[in-house]
Design a protein around this motif. Structure first.
Motif, short mmCIF file in Angstrom:
data_model
loop_
_atom_site.label_atom_id
_atom_site.label_comp_id
_atom_site.label_asym_id
_atom_site.label_seq_id
_atom_site.Cartn_x
_atom_site.Cartn_y
_atom_site.Cartn_z
N ARG B 28 0.87 -1.18 0.00
CA ARG B 28 0.00 0.00 0.00
C ARG B 28 0.91 1.23 0.00
O ARG B 28 1.56 1.53 1.02
CB ARG B 28 -0.87 0.01 1.25
CG ARG B 28 -1.56 1.33 1.59
CD ARG B 28 -2.67 1.70 0.65
NE ARG B 28 -3.73 0.72 0.67
CZ ARG B 28 -4.73 0.68 -0.22
NH1 ARG B 28 -4.81 1.59 -1.19
NH2 ARG B 28 -5.64 -0.27 -0.16
N PRO B 29 0.99 1.96 -1.12
CA PRO B 29 1.82 3.17 -1.12
C PRO B 29 1.33 4.17 -0.07
O PRO B 29 0.13 4.28 0.18
CB PRO B 29 1.61 3.74 -2.54
CG PRO B 29 1.24 2.54 -3.36
CD PRO B 29 0.41 1.67 -2.44
N VAL B 30 2.28 4.85 0.56
CA VAL B 30 1.94 5.91 1.53
C VAL B 30 2.78 7.14 1.21
O VAL B 30 3.93 7.01 0.78
CB VAL B 30 2.17 5.47 3.00
CG1 VAL B 30 1.19 4.38 3.41
CG2 VAL B 30 3.60 5.01 3.23
N PHE B 31 2.21 8.32 1.41
CA PHE B 31 2.84 9.54 0.95
C PHE B 31 3.09 10.53 2.08
O PHE B 31 2.14 10.93 2.77
CB PHE B 31 1.96 10.21 -0.12
CG PHE B 31 1.75 9.35 -1.32
CD1 PHE B 31 2.71 9.30 -2.32
CD2 PHE B 31 0.62 8.56 -1.45
CE1 PHE B 31 2.53 8.49 -3.44
CE2 PHE B 31 0.43 7.74 -2.56
CZ PHE B 31 1.39 7.70 -3.55
N PRO B 32 4.34 10.94 2.26
CA PRO B 32 4.62 12.03 3.20
C PRO B 32 3.84 13.26 2.72
O PRO B 32 3.66 13.45 1.52
CB PRO B 32 6.13 12.26 3.06
CG PRO B 32 6.67 11.00 2.46
CD PRO B 32 5.57 10.45 1.61
N VAL B 91 11.28 8.58 8.32
CA VAL B 91 10.91 9.56 7.29
C VAL B 91 10.76 10.89 8.02
O VAL B 91 10.04 10.97 9.02
CB VAL B 91 9.57 9.19 6.62
CG1 VAL B 91 9.21 10.22 5.56
CG2 VAL B 91 9.63 7.79 6.03
N GLU B 92 11.46 11.90 7.53
CA GLU B 92 11.38 13.20 8.16
C GLU B 92 10.70 14.18 7.21
O GLU B 92 11.09 14.28 6.04
CB GLU B 92 12.81 13.68 8.48
CG GLU B 92 12.88 14.77 9.51
CD GLU B 92 13.98 15.75 9.17
OE1 GLU B 92 15.04 15.68 9.78
OE2 GLU B 92 13.75 16.61 8.26
N VAL B 93 9.67 14.88 7.69
CA VAL B 93 8.96 15.87 6.87
C VAL B 93 8.93 17.19 7.63
O VAL B 93 8.42 17.24 8.76
CB VAL B 93 7.52 15.40 6.56
CG1 VAL B 93 6.78 16.46 5.75
CG2 VAL B 93 7.54 14.07 5.81
N LEU B 94 9.48 18.21 7.05
CA LEU B 94 9.56 19.54 7.71
C LEU B 94 10.11 19.42 9.13
O LEU B 94 9.58 20.03 10.07
CB LEU B 94 8.19 20.21 7.74
CG LEU B 94 7.49 20.45 6.39
CD1 LEU B 94 6.19 21.20 6.62
CD2 LEU B 94 8.38 21.24 5.43
#
Lengths: 99, 99, 99, 99, 99
Positions: B28-32, B91-94
């Motif tokens: 299942r693709p997941v998106f930041p 996974v790092e976002v902002l």
């Protein structure tokens, strides 16, 4: 190619041997739009791309997808389908600066 | 590349000879997403990918699509268009951790 | 790769020479879905794929797209972008059988 | 391939070495449509393509995507996934001129 | 591959040298659909493909996308991402003829 903003990064310790030492960035694609030429319109899905140009959070970049991502310098044998090919200075749409 | 969660597996007995012994996982693709930096947003369609890294149900992985999937170690001649290239640690976002 | 059900076939007499004698099947992609783990969710668009494994109407198959379709045994020089790579026995989603 | 109008350009100083001196244009894909044969319907997302044919703002062009973009004269080793392959004189849909 | 109807053509005088003399057709993709097996459902976007089989307006054709389009006889070095690979005689969906 598409334009994108760097919004994050990915760390993966256990990975394909060929991927050791590669920097993985999360990109939000953005689209020039002649209906609103001074703005770049954010796209719906983020992408993870390899970076060898020193891009950082917030940078506007140009990235390439598919087999062509492997044509980026030094990446010919990598299992990658997205790579940053340039840091973007300016985008011009209908004679105006888009950002 | 895209991130994904492993949600299942596929068994195929009658298959192309080159595919014998390959492990097929459902992803299942997941998106930041910078609008919600601590969450990974699930995508609309699942994908079947070959795995050679020992991924299991619930793992967060990085996968590659298209001809580049064949650049994964040992898969050069396989008729595959998706392969897991890394198990993801963070996974790092902002500046925030996304999970 | 994606899963699909065989729903039909295509006959083309006048075609590229390399395609002579190839069997063309119509596939409805179906997607495992953890929200409903025992069902495979039909996708929006059908695809025409080459088959060399003897798939027939109603069969659940695994197919591959893009240049990798040509890696299927005996298809290296064909102008094809989709090929069946396996007949599917079982699909497991979150520990349950999907069909 | 798809048709597109040139709506802008991209300048990138720091880029992959192989990309030096390449002209990058922003394209708005447009689609012939038999429901309205004299009009080209604008698509939803713009694309950045390499141009070696001298296209300029407002021109109607034909572009190619994926690995085939590298088959454009002189671009075999570039990390590009979109290139202009022709300037378009006329598009005919159901016997009418589309523009 | 996908099915499509030929709905028009494109003329380009100034184009990549490798493209000289190539016939460019506009295709409307159509999709077999088991919910309505006697009809082919039109898709949302038209495509421009190279034709070497003599297809004409109104014909139902099979086309191939991506790098595989270059595997069509005589097109190995062309910058094309779509080519007609067959003229279609019949499409059968759930035992019925689709048109």
């Amino acid at each position: 190619m598409f334009l994108a903003r760097v919004i994050g990064s990915v760390v993966s310790t256990k990975k394909d041997d060929t991927m050791k030492g590669r920097k993985l960035l999360v990109l939000r694609p953005v689209f020039p739009d002649e209906a609103n030429p001074t703005k770049l319109k954010p796209g719906g899905s983020t992408v993870v791309a390899v970076d060898a140009l020193g891009a950082g959070a917030g940078d506007l970049v140009l990235f390439c997808q598919g087999s062509s991502a492997r044509m980026t310098t030094g990446m010919k044998t990598l299992p990658i389908d997205a790579a940053i090919v340039g840091l973007v200075d300016t985008v011009e749409v209908l004679g105006k600066n888009a950002a």
